[in-house]
Scaffold this motif. Structure first.
Motif, PDB file in Angstrom:
ATOM      1  N   LEU A 195       0.821  -1.220   0.000  1.00  0.00           N
ATOM      2  CA  LEU A 195       0.000   0.000   0.000  1.00  0.00           C
ATOM      3  C   LEU A 195       0.853   1.268   0.000  1.00  0.00           C
ATOM      4  O   LEU A 195       0.630   2.180  -0.769  1.00  0.00           O
ATOM      5  N   CYS A 196       1.850   1.331   0.894  1.00  0.00           N
ATOM      6  CA  CYS A 196       2.613   2.576   1.018  1.00  0.00           C
ATOM      7  C   CYS A 196       4.044   2.435   0.504  1.00  0.00           C
ATOM      8  O   CYS A 196       4.799   3.404   0.523  1.00  0.00           O
ATOM      9  N   GLU A 205       0.227  -3.567   8.302  1.00  0.00           N
ATOM     10  CA  GLU A 205      -0.948  -3.531   7.434  1.00  0.00           C
ATOM     11  C   GLU A 205      -2.234  -3.326   8.230  1.00  0.00           C
ATOM     12  O   GLU A 205      -3.164  -2.678   7.767  1.00  0.00           O
ATOM     13  N   GLY A 206      -2.258  -3.885   9.435  1.00  0.00           N
ATOM     14  CA  GLY A 206      -3.488  -3.812  10.213  1.00  0.00           C
ATOM     15  C   GLY A 206      -3.642  -2.529  11.011  1.00  0.00           C
ATOM     16  O   GLY A 206      -4.755  -2.039  11.192  1.00  0.00           O
ATOM     17  N   ARG A 262      -1.636   4.220   4.605  1.00  0.00           N
ATOM     18  CA  ARG A 262      -2.453   4.044   3.403  1.00  0.00           C
ATOM     19  C   ARG A 262      -3.521   2.967   3.603  1.00  0.00           C
ATOM     20  O   ARG A 262      -4.284   2.677   2.685  1.00  0.00           O
ATOM     21  N   ARG A 263      -3.540   2.333   4.781  1.00  0.00           N
ATOM     22  CA  ARG A 263      -4.543   1.289   4.976  1.00  0.00           C
ATOM     23  C   ARG A 263      -5.932   1.920   5.000  1.00  0.00           C
ATOM     24  O   ARG A 263      -6.075   3.090   5.388  1.00  0.00           O
ATOM     25  N   LEU A 285     -11.803   5.172   3.809  1.00  0.00           N
ATOM     26  CA  LEU A 285     -10.776   6.084   3.287  1.00  0.00           C
ATOM     27  C   LEU A 285      -9.430   5.802   3.944  1.00  0.00           C
ATOM     28  O   LEU A 285      -9.380   5.167   5.005  1.00  0.00           O
ATOM     29  N   PRO A 286      -8.318   6.223   3.301  1.00  0.00           N
ATOM     30  CA  PRO A 286      -6.990   5.930   3.853  1.00  0.00           C
ATOM     31  C   PRO A 286      -6.803   6.556   5.231  1.00  0.00           C
ATOM     32  O   PRO A 286      -7.301   7.656   5.496  1.00  0.00           O
ATOM     33  N   ALA A 287      -6.071   5.841   6.082  1.00  0.00           N
ATOM     34  CA  ALA A 287      -5.864   6.317   7.452  1.00  0.00           C
ATOM     35  C   ALA A 287      -5.303   7.727   7.488  1.00  0.00           C
ATOM     36  O   ALA A 287      -5.654   8.524   8.365  1.00  0.00           O
TER      37      ALA A 287
END
Ligand SMILES: [Zn+2]
Ligand SMILES: [Zn+2]
Ligand SMILES: [Zn+2]
Ligand SMILES: [Zn+2]
Ligand SMILES: [Zn+2]
Length: 198
Positions: free
Chosen positions: A65-66, A79-80, A85-86, A97-99
């Motif tokens: 993701l990032c 990831e969690g 970007r999660r 939406l992204p964190a």
């Protein structure tokens, strides 16, 4: 009776496993030539596969993701819970939406208001949970039937004030009396049918 030779073991000084004494020389020759201990996980691995072992099991990986390089052990945590970007859903509108955008979004989203039917006023979404706890949870509690009261039928003729006090705290005892009183009144109310009056 002799102990079977496969039950007599010696520890291989290379892999530190217990090996039947009858096999130890053969084992050690093979073990020391072909295996090595992984410095990271401690597993014995074939020397010729040491690089593959490292790459497949231990090498850091890039977060999909990032693109950040992450220790493999920490990847699922990243990831969690950590990757910016999660995707997370907004707790107010449930939009995913992204964190990294969530704080700003919730700042705005939580400022929106929602009409509280019980208070007949608008409440901010960010205050809604506390609002319900503060103003509306007690309503929900007293709507539950009290647990330590016998059915109103038996209680009806004896009257609420003749109940034994028991060991219950004074406050809940008073509450019990009040609720029993209401139950008794309701009981009279429903028992008195129109034809009884005449
Ligand atoms: Zn060994
Ligand atoms: Zn390893
Ligand atoms: Zn990431
Ligand atoms: Zn939202
Ligand atoms: Zn309200």
């Amino acid at each position: 009776m002799a102990i079977p030779s496969e039950l007599i073991t010696a520890t291989c000084s290379h892999c530190e496993r217990d090996i039947p004494t009858s096999n130890i020389d053969l084992h050690y020759a093979h073990c020391s030539r072909n295996l090595q201990k992984c410095a990271i996980c401690g597993d014995m691995i074939p020397k010729k596969h040491a690089d593959e072992h490292y790459n497949e099991i231990h090498a850091p990986v890039d977060c999909s993701l990032c693109s950040e390089r992450i220790e493999r052990d920490l990847l699922s945590l990243h990831e969690g819970e950590r990757c910016l970007r999660r995707i997370i859903t907004c707790e107010y509108c449930e939009f995913p939406l992204p964190a990294v955008d969530l704080i700003n979004h919730q700042e705005v989203c939580g400022n929106r208001t929602e009409y509280c039917d019980l208070c007949r006023k608008y409440v901010r979404l960010r205050e809604r949970v506390n609002h319900d706890i503060q103003f509306h949870s007690s309503t929900a509690d007293t709507a539950e039937p009290p647990r330590n009261i016998p059915p109103p039928g038996r209680e009806g003729r004896e009257g609420a004030n003749r109940r034994p006090v028991g060991a219950s705290p004074r406050k809940s005892f008073l509450l019990t009396i009040a609720i029993t009183g209401i139950a008794v009144m309701l009981g009279f109310f429903f028992l008195r049918k129109p034809e009884d009056k005449q």
